[in-house]
Write a protein that holds these residues in place. Structure first.
Motif, PDB file in Angstrom:
ATOM      1  N   MET B   1     -51.875 -12.617 -27.669  1.00  0.00           N
ATOM      2  CA  MET B   1     -50.456 -12.332 -27.819  1.00  0.00           C
ATOM      3  C   MET B   1     -50.155 -10.914 -27.355  1.00  0.00           C
ATOM      4  O   MET B   1     -50.955 -10.026 -27.559  1.00  0.00           O
ATOM      5  N   ARG B   2     -49.023 -10.754 -26.730  1.00  0.00           N
ATOM      6  CA  ARG B   2     -48.667  -9.426 -26.230  1.00  0.00           C
ATOM      7  C   ARG B   2     -47.229  -9.123 -26.627  1.00  0.00           C
ATOM      8  O   ARG B   2     -46.351  -9.970 -26.486  1.00  0.00           O
ATOM      9  N   GLU B   3     -47.041  -7.937 -27.171  1.00  0.00           N
ATOM     10  CA  GLU B   3     -45.684  -7.531 -27.515  1.00  0.00           C
ATOM     11  C   GLU B   3     -45.398  -6.181 -26.881  1.00  0.00           C
ATOM     12  O   GLU B   3     -46.211  -5.266 -26.984  1.00  0.00           O
ATOM     13  N   GLU B   4     -44.255  -6.096 -26.213  1.00  0.00           N
ATOM     14  CA  GLU B   4     -43.929  -4.841 -25.527  1.00  0.00           C
ATOM     15  C   GLU B   4     -42.595  -4.324 -26.056  1.00  0.00           C
ATOM     16  O   GLU B   4     -41.598  -5.026 -26.021  1.00  0.00           O
ATOM     17  N   ILE B   5     -42.604  -3.116 -26.589  1.00  0.00           N
ATOM     18  CA  ILE B   5     -41.342  -2.542 -27.055  1.00  0.00           C
ATOM     19  C   ILE B   5     -41.228  -1.098 -26.588  1.00  0.00           C
ATOM     20  O   ILE B   5     -42.240  -0.435 -26.325  1.00  0.00           O
ATOM     21  N   ILE B   6     -39.998  -0.641 -26.462  1.00  0.00           N
ATOM     22  CA  ILE B   6     -39.784   0.771 -26.126  1.00  0.00           C
ATOM     23  C   ILE B   6     -39.619   1.500 -27.456  1.00  0.00           C
ATOM     24  O   ILE B   6     -38.579   1.389 -28.099  1.00  0.00           O
ATOM     25  N   VAL B   7     -40.675   2.198 -27.889  1.00  0.00           N
ATOM     26  CA  VAL B   7     -40.644   2.780 -29.233  1.00  0.00           C
ATOM     27  C   VAL B   7     -39.706   3.971 -29.331  1.00  0.00           C
ATOM     28  O   VAL B   7     -39.211   4.299 -30.409  1.00  0.00           O
ATOM     29  N   SER B   8     -39.461   4.645 -28.188  1.00  0.00           N
ATOM     30  CA  SER B   8     -38.578   5.808 -28.258  1.00  0.00           C
ATOM     31  C   SER B   8     -37.111   5.361 -28.250  1.00  0.00           C
ATOM     32  O   SER B   8     -36.219   6.180 -28.394  1.00  0.00           O
ATOM     33  N   GLY B   9     -36.879   4.079 -28.038  1.00  0.00           N
ATOM     34  CA  GLY B   9     -35.507   3.595 -27.919  1.00  0.00           C
ATOM     35  C   GLY B   9     -34.993   3.891 -26.529  1.00  0.00           C
ATOM     36  O   GLY B   9     -35.229   4.968 -25.988  1.00  0.00           O
ATOM     37  N   ARG B  10     -34.351   2.917 -25.931  1.00  0.00           N
ATOM     38  CA  ARG B  10     -33.746   3.172 -24.626  1.00  0.00           C
ATOM     39  C   ARG B  10     -32.578   2.237 -24.512  1.00  0.00           C
ATOM     40  O   ARG B  10     -32.721   1.028 -24.651  1.00  0.00           O
ATOM     41  N   ASN B  11     -31.406   2.792 -24.311  1.00  0.00           N
ATOM     42  CA  ASN B  11     -30.218   1.959 -24.258  1.00  0.00           C
ATOM     43  C   ASN B  11     -29.265   2.510 -23.206  1.00  0.00           C
ATOM     44  O   ASN B  11     -28.105   2.758 -23.466  1.00  0.00           O
ATOM     45  N   ASN B  12     -29.820   2.725 -22.004  1.00  0.00           N
ATOM     46  CA  ASN B  12     -28.986   3.255 -20.930  1.00  0.00           C
ATOM     47  C   ASN B  12     -27.924   2.228 -20.554  1.00  0.00           C
ATOM     48  O   ASN B  12     -28.244   1.089 -20.220  1.00  0.00           O
ATOM     49  N   TYR B  13     -26.688   2.666 -20.602  1.00  0.00           N
ATOM     50  CA  TYR B  13     -25.547   1.788 -20.332  1.00  0.00           C
ATOM     51  C   TYR B  13     -25.690   1.120 -18.956  1.00  0.00           C
ATOM     52  O   TYR B  13     -26.017   1.796 -17.980  1.00  0.00           O
ATOM     53  N   LEU B  14     -25.469  -0.176 -18.892  1.00  0.00           N
ATOM     54  CA  LEU B  14     -25.563  -1.010 -17.689  1.00  0.00           C
ATOM     55  C   LEU B  14     -26.998  -1.293 -17.235  1.00  0.00           C
ATOM     56  O   LEU B  14     -27.222  -2.073 -16.316  1.00  0.00           O
ATOM     57  N   ILE B  15     -27.994  -0.650 -17.870  1.00  0.00           N
ATOM     58  CA  ILE B  15     -29.387  -0.892 -17.472  1.00  0.00           C
ATOM     59  C   ILE B  15     -30.096  -1.711 -18.549  1.00  0.00           C
ATOM     60  O   ILE B  15     -30.858  -2.621 -18.241  1.00  0.00           O
ATOM     61  N   ASP B  16     -29.866  -1.360 -19.810  1.00  0.00           N
ATOM     62  CA  ASP B  16     -30.559  -2.017 -20.916  1.00  0.00           C
ATOM     63  C   ASP B  16     -29.566  -2.876 -21.695  1.00  0.00           C
ATOM     64  O   ASP B  16     -28.386  -2.538 -21.769  1.00  0.00           O
ATOM     65  N   PRO B  17     -29.951  -3.957 -22.348  1.00  0.00           N
ATOM     66  CA  PRO B  17     -31.307  -4.508 -22.370  1.00  0.00           C
ATOM     67  C   PRO B  17     -31.700  -5.177 -21.059  1.00  0.00           C
ATOM     68  O   PRO B  17     -32.879  -5.308 -20.781  1.00  0.00           O
ATOM     69  N   HIS B  18     -30.736  -5.623 -20.281  1.00  0.00           N
ATOM     70  CA  HIS B  18     -31.112  -6.023 -18.920  1.00  0.00           C
ATOM     71  C   HIS B  18     -30.051  -5.527 -17.948  1.00  0.00           C
ATOM     72  O   HIS B  18     -28.898  -5.294 -18.307  1.00  0.00           O
ATOM     73  N   LEU B  19     -30.481  -5.384 -16.710  1.00  0.00           N
ATOM     74  CA  LEU B  19     -29.647  -4.768 -15.692  1.00  0.00           C
ATOM     75  C   LEU B  19     -28.347  -5.554 -15.470  1.00  0.00           C
ATOM     76  O   LEU B  19     -28.371  -6.762 -15.301  1.00  0.00           O
TER      77      LEU B  19
END
Lengths: 177, 313
Positions: B1-19
């Protein structure tokens, strides 16, 4: 001259100091970031393995963002650092589409923004803000053409990888594994 | 099992959570630009073949809407820019590696040409049109004499415009669904098909309509062939492109793509056009409207779905 950075995934603890240091140093607008920390967990408890990566623009040698920019706002600067000239950028979003690492974002002022390897600090002989703030000293920065630079020294002795090399971008952000 | 998270948080407008940096403006422009390219291509082609009178709507009537289409399209493009006041920077440089630079310069060529073409044929629409000033009359007379030369430039630049609408997407290696060179010819074909549909709408002559129905059938067959090849190419490629193709092959975009683009936008109009050629009475607005709808949906679906898939790492 070819600036590059190496991040030691074995030493990084994921504290996100690099992110805050960057936001403070570069006056990144609230809610945005130029660098971020990814945690990848593999396996099932109790056999778990974690990799922590402080990621940012890869300052690629073959940058799709520079290629697709219609105005020349995205360009290579000293040492291969990819920069955006704000008053040449029209905000068309082509470079954002072109980046396989999603390392660019649209600045609230309209132009595109990204990691600059803190070129203003390098010019003064300082390290990038993220590197100098790291409490575990897990990041190495320098000139790959200089065999004595911290990044050259560490890449000589450690195994490393880059992200999606198959995208053909020739990234210059190395992850020690 | 693999889990990938951005631990520092990233919420760039128009980019995250998907482009989702490109919205309705880009596909709308690609549709209008493609349709304009189609109309101009047919106008130039039949003028150069000396068949202006036989294909009256194609060469003299339908091209009048092209300047309107291009102006709306250009306005949509301007709305898409996040740093609007700097748009003129496009015209301070020529960047051969950037499809968008090509597009900007081709539009700089095609838009004035479309206005000129409309101006020298204005009397076809308004027989009592008067340019009022002698100088304007002289310019019109001069341009009318140069019609063949204008048609050559217009024909070639309209093909570049039509192909560019697809290349704009296909040049992005980072978006696997777009990263196929089939998109260039596919969007060109779709634009030509939309152009033929508009000409059918404007044409009052049965013979001309039949000719463009035949042309449209041929182009749609080519489009279907290109779509099949596109998916064959994806499925024979890397995992990222297989994942991208699955958006349309069982994934969330399957129904809209196959129903709106392929069935309603291509197969149904082909059947109706064949019936029309076999002397059945079918209002031209139905096949032509469906072709235009399919062409618009193709751009919207490819633009939206393409931003949902990226490299895996």
């Amino acid at each position: 001259m070819r600036y590059a950075m190496a991040v030691d995934t074995k030493k990084c603890v994921g504290c996100s100091d690099c992110v805050v240091a960057c936001q403070t140093e570069n006056n990144v607008p609230i809610g945005y970031c130029r660098d971020w920390v990814v945690e990848i967990t593999d396996g099932t408890y109790p056999q778990l393995e974690i990799e922590l990566r402080s990621e940012r623009c890869n300052q690629c040698d073959n940058s799709p963002c520079v290629r697709c920019c219609p105005t020349g706002a995205s360009h290579y600067s000293d040492g291969g650092i990819v920069l955006v000239t704000a008053n040449k950028c029209i905000g068309c979003g082509a470079c954002i589409q072109s980046c396989p690492y999603d390392a660019r974002y649209s600045h609230p002022d309209g132009h595109v923004d990204k990691c600059t390897f803190c070129i203003h600090r390098i010019k003064k002989g300082l390290e990038p803000a993220c590197v100098s703030a790291c409490p575990t000293k897990c990041m190495y920065f320098g000139d790959l053409d200089n065999p004595k630079s911290p990044v050259s020294e560490i890449l000589k002795v450690r195994k490393y990888k880059t992200l999606i090399p198959e995208a053909g971008t020739d990234p210059q952000l190395y992850f020690l594994i | 099992m693999r889990e990938e998270i951005i631990v520092s948080g990233r919420n760039n407008y128009l980019i995250d959570p998907h482009l989702h940096i490109w919205h309705w403006q880009i596909p709308l422009y690609l549709f209008l630009g493609g349709m304009a390219a189609g109309i101009l291509f047919f106008a130039a082609y039949f003028t150069l073949r000396g068949k202006e009178d036989k294909y009256h709507a194609a060469t003299k009537i339908a091209p009048h809407i092209v300047p309107i289409l291009l102006v709306i399209g250009l306005f949509a493009l301007l709305l898409d820019l996040k740093h609007k006041l700097y748009f003129w920077r496009l015209y301070t440089t020529i960047r051969l590696e950037s499809p968008m630079s090509w597009g900007a310069w081709v539009l700089m060529l095609v838009t004035p040409l479309s206005f000129i073409w409309s101006a020298i044929h204005i009397k076809e629409i308004f027989p009592k049109w008067d340019w009022k000033f002698d100088i304007l009359k002289d310019i019109e007379a001069f341009l009318t004499k140069q019609k063949k030369a204008i048609a050559w430039v217009m024909g070639i630049s309209s093909i570049i415009l039509g192909v560019y609408t697809g290349i704009l997407f296909s040049a992005f290696n980072a978006r696997p669904l777009w990263n196929t060179s089939i998109l260039g010819p596919l969007f060109l074909a779709s634009g030509l098909s939309a152009g033929a549909a508009v000409i059918m709408l404007f044409s009052k002559k049965h013979k001309e309509r039949n000719m463009f129905a035949k042309i449209d059938i041929g182009i749609i067959v080519v489009e279907l062939f290109l779509i099949i090849h596109m998916f064959m190419g994806f499925l024979a490629s890397t995992q990222v492109q297989i994942n991208a193709a699955e958006l349309f092959l069982g994934g969330p975009w399957t129904a809209p793509f196959w129903i709106f683009v392929v069935i309603l936008g291509m197969i149904v109009p082909v059947i109706l056009e064949v019936l029309e050629l076999k002397k059945f009475k079918i209002p031209v607005v139905i096949p032509a409207g469906l072709v235009l709808f399919g062409s618009l949906m193709l751009r919207f679906l490819i633009a939206s779905a393409g931003q949902e898939r990226r490299w895996l790492y």
